[in-house]
Structure formats: C-alpha cells, structure tokens
Scaffold this active site. Structure first.
Site, PDB file in Angstrom:
ATOM      1  CG  ASP A  45      51.392  34.214  -9.323  1.00 25.46           C
ATOM      2  OD1 ASP A  45      52.562  34.394  -9.396  1.00 25.46           O
ATOM      3  OD2 ASP A  45      50.567  33.967 -10.397  1.00 25.46           O
ATOM      4  CE  LYS A  72      51.570  33.210 -14.084  1.00 27.94           C
ATOM      5  NZ  LYS A  72      51.512  34.104 -13.093  1.00 27.94           N
ATOM      6  N   GLY A  78      54.144  45.905  -8.705  1.00 29.20           N
ATOM      7  CA  GLY A  78      54.238  44.309  -8.499  1.00 29.20           C
ATOM      8  C   GLY A  78      55.550  44.032  -8.388  1.00 29.20           C
TER       9      GLY A  78
END
Ligand code: ATR
Length: 275
Positions: free
Chosen positions: A103, A66, A242
């Site tokens: 995110d 990322k 999550g």
C-alpha cells in the site's frame, strides 16, 4: 495448470482488483486466474487455508482482514512489519506463506512517478490513525519530508502511532488531534480516514493547505470524493483520489507473485472509463 490468485475481503463484490490483475495478466501474457473471495469474519485463517490447499498461489487482502493477515503469518517483509498489516500473501514453494504490504509503495509511486510530486523537505499531514494510515506511514517517512504530522479525530490514537515510530526518525514526526491544526500549513495533505464513506470530510481548518499544496484522498470513487471536493474548494494545486494508489499497489503485488512489472497507465485509463 493456470496459477490461481484472489482478493479476499468483506464486502468484496465491488472490488476492482480482479479487473486490474486480469488486465495486468493479459498485458504481460501471464497464465493466471484472479478471483474474489468473500471472507468469513470469524474464520479468516480457514479461508486462507482452503485457498492454499486448493493450489492458490497468492492473495490480496483487503478490509477488514489486513491486520488479521499480519497476525496469522509468521514470515513478514519489513514493510509489512512496519505497517502491522498485510495486503499481499505470497504462497512459496512448499506451501509456506509470506506476508507483504504494497500500500505504501503504491501511494508513493502514484504521487511521485505518476504525478511528479517531490516529497523531500515537504510539510506533510496524514489524516487518520487507523489501519489505512498505519499502512503508509513508514514509506512517507522514508520519502524525506521536513515534517510529518499525523492528525486524528481521536488525538490519542495519532499520538500513539507517532510515539511507536518516532525512535527511527529525526524528530520530524508528530501526532495530534484535528483541533491542534489551527495556524498550521502543509504542502501535502493525505486523507487516510474512512470519513468519505459517509460522505464526510475530517474537520480541519479551512486554511491548512499551503499555496500550491497538494491533496491526496486514499479513497476512490466513480465521482469526485468529498475530500477532493474540499481540496479543490480550498485552493489545492492538485487533488488526487486513490485510484492510482490502488493500481500501483496491485502492480507491486503482481511483481511479487510473477516477477514481471506491468504498465499501470493503461489500466488506470481503463478504470477511469477511457479504455
Ligand atoms: P481504516 O482501516 O480504513 O483505517 P479504521 O481503522 O476504522 O479504518 O480507521 C478509520 C479512521 O478514520 C480513524 O482514524 C477515524 O478516526 P477515529 O480514530 O477518531 O475514529 C477516522 N474517521 C472516520 N470517520 C471520520 C470523520 N467523520 N471525521 C474524521 N475522522 C474520521
């Protein structure tokens, strides 16, 4: 021709993203193909170039790429800029690449819309100071908490993150070590550490969850995560893993690529084994 998308990471074999995006595409009748790419840690840029040269329209980027994706691209959304990380690459007409980060919005949507958490004026604790924590920090701040404390095993990293963002806040952002949490209480504790991968839980005080406090583990697993187990054992009103964030960040990426918002609830149910 069918538009091509993929998730790139290393490892990648267990990624749920192809199943999630496949379900979104079927639900919204989009003609697209979504695969997985095992990224080369020494040549992430080459992998992205090859995918785009072969006609790829968009990528999801996951661990450990990322930050590299952020460095590779010149064009970032403001939320990717704030995160210093990119989890979504959009291939624009003409082949130019734009980096975004979904995110944080994924975490907030899961907490607020799916589960009814009201973030305004809450005392929040974010555990961890790595890429996962940084990715969600700005949206958490924007949600209007009374305070947001970043606590990390290595205190300096938490202080550094807080210092970097404090200018845009009203003084409600602080960074500290885990050992500075004694006597503190929080309405929401978010675990953004990678401790759960080793079956571990950050070393936080037994009583740092307020009455009616919520716990959110950015990690997900087929069984209860170590942090969710800790939270239940310590009286959490809610202990969420999550998976919802995973599906919501994917939905936002899908929207960026296709201009269509898929329903997320049926996909979560499918992944939980109920559909
Ligand atoms: P990610 O991209 O997933 O955030 P990372 O950048 O390697 O991965 O960061 C991992 C985070 O988990 C760090 O905040 C790390 O703490 P340190 O900075 O002190 O290393 C935290 N972490 C990992 N294992 C942990 C454990 N057993 N207890 C507490 N924190 C842990």
């Amino acid at each position: 021709m069918t538009d091509r998308y993929a998730v790139i990471g290393n490892p990648i074999a267990h990624s749920k993203s192809p199943a999630i995006h496949g379900a979104f595409a079927a639900q919204t009748h989009q003609h697209m193909d979504y695969g997985r790419i095992l990224g080369n840690p020494d040549d992430f840029a080459g992998d992205v170039r090859s995918f785009v040269a072969a006609g790829g329209r968009g990528l999801n980027v996951t661990v450990p790429f990322k930050e590299q994706a952020w460095a590779l691209l010149a064009d970032h959304s403001s939320r990717a800029q704030a995160a210093g990380a990119v989890n979504t690459i959009i291939v624009l007409d003409g082949g130019l690449l734009r980096g975004d980060n979904t995110d944080g919005v994924g975490l907030l949507r899961d907490l607020t819309r799916n589960h009814g958490f009201a973030p305004a004026r809450k005392r929040m604790l974010l555990l961890g100071a790595g890429g996962a924590a940084r990715g969600v920090l700005q949206p958490l701040l924007d949600s209007g908490p009374a305070e947001l404390v970043i606590a990390n095993r290595t205190a300096d990293k938490a202080r550094g993150l807080a210092d970097a963002l404090r200018a845009g806040t009203n003084g409600n952002l602080h960074g500290c070590g885990l050992d500075a949490l004694a006597g503190r209480r929080f309405d929401l504790i978010i675990n953004a550490t990678s401790s759960g991968l080793d079956g571990d839980v950050p070393d936080i005080p037994d009583d740092c969850l307020a009455d009616d406090g919520w716990a959110y583990d950015m990690l997900y697993a087929d069984s209860t995560t170590p942090f969710c187990r800790w939270a239940v054992e310590h009286g959490a009103a809610r202990a969420l893993d999550g998976l919802g964030m995973l599906v919501e960040q994917a939905a936002e990426s899908f929207f960026l690529w296709r201009g269509v918002r898929p329903l997320t609830a049926p996909v979560m149910e499918m992944l939980r084994g109920g559909g």
